[in-house]
Scaffold this active site. Structure first.
Site, PDB file in Angstrom:
ATOM      1  CG  LEU A 200      57.210 -10.782 -34.410  1.00 49.05           C
ATOM      2  CD1 LEU A 200      56.657  -9.446 -34.885  1.00 49.05           C
ATOM      3  CD2 LEU A 200      56.746 -11.897 -35.331  1.00 49.05           C
ATOM      4  CG  ASP A 201      62.394 -15.244 -36.829  1.00 50.97           C
ATOM      5  OD1 ASP A 201      62.918 -15.363 -35.706  1.00 50.97           O
ATOM      6  OD2 ASP A 201      61.948 -16.206 -37.480  1.00 50.97           O
TER       7      ASP A 201
END
Length: 233
Positions: free
Chosen positions: A54-55
């Site tokens: 996940l960024d």
């Protein structure tokens, strides 16, 4: 949170973590790793890893596998994922999200609810998608974001991805909220960019939350810091 033994973590667990904003997935895993070493006495080289990055600017479900369950990471990564978030219509950024500043603005006067819902149909099913230049994919052995930060122009190949569901949940221009169910490897930032372009405008992602991976739901996940606090020695 159910209290598990050291042996149970070594045998293998899937931990449902709600990743906080601004944290990288690597930071979240590292936090868990050292909490388990320090509080549960796990060996320093025990296996731990996550099933899908996940960024930092995204929140939500991060599946963290421990012990023998790290062998299941590729299987878990292959499952469909659900996201919710917000597109900002009328402007683009080089990273397709808030990591970089707005570089171009576009007209939005022609955009109405009918056009938005009609445009959604273009993205259902298998689509060709180009990953953002600000991504961790490697080109010639170098991550794309490193090329981007060096100001270098690189040719990025498109890839096939599948959008199983795409629902608009709120329209309050310039913002549009959405829910998407998609296959592995889908970039929601790219979807934001392409969605704006398909409406003869521009768009970038301003919020993103991963809510599901396969049958795992963020509603059952725990914050990283809370997980650490609840571990007993």
């Amino acid at each position: 949170m159910e209290e598990l033994t050291t042996d149970q973590y070594l045998e293998g667990q899937i931990l449902l973590i709600d990743k906080p904003l601004t944290w990288s997935s690597f930071q979240a895993v590292n936090k868990l790793k050292y909490a388990l070493i320090n509080k549960k006495g796990l060996p320093k080289k025990f296996k731990i890893g996550h099933a899908g990055t996940l960024d930092p600017l995204a929140t939500g479900l991060l599946l963290v596998c421990t012990g023998k369950f790290t062998k299941r990471i590729s299987e878990l990564q292959g499952q469909a994922k659900e996201y919710t978030g917000t597109f900002f219509i009328g402007a683009t950024t080089p990273s397709y999200d808030l990591e970089t500043e707005v570089d171009k603005t576009y007209p939005t006067e022609h955009i109405d609810e009918a056009l938005i819902h009609e445009t959604v149909k273009q993205f259902l099913g298998e689509i060709d998608q180009k990953p953002p230049i600000f991504s961790a994919i490697k080109k010639d052995g170098v991550r794309l974001y490193e090329h981007a930060r060096a100001g270098e122009t690189v040719e990025i190949a498109t890839r096939k991805t599948t959008i199983h569901e795409f629902e608009i949940t709120r329209i309050a221009l310039p913002e549009i909220d959405f829910r998407v169910v998609c296959s592995k490897g889908t970039y929601i930032r790219s979807l934001a960019f392409d969605f704006g372009r398909a409406m003869q405008s521009g768009s970038h992602l301003t919020a993103l939350r991963r809510t599901k991976i396969g049958d795992f739901n963020v509603a059952n996940a725990i914050d990283v810091t809370l997980f650490e606090e609840q571990l007993s020695k």
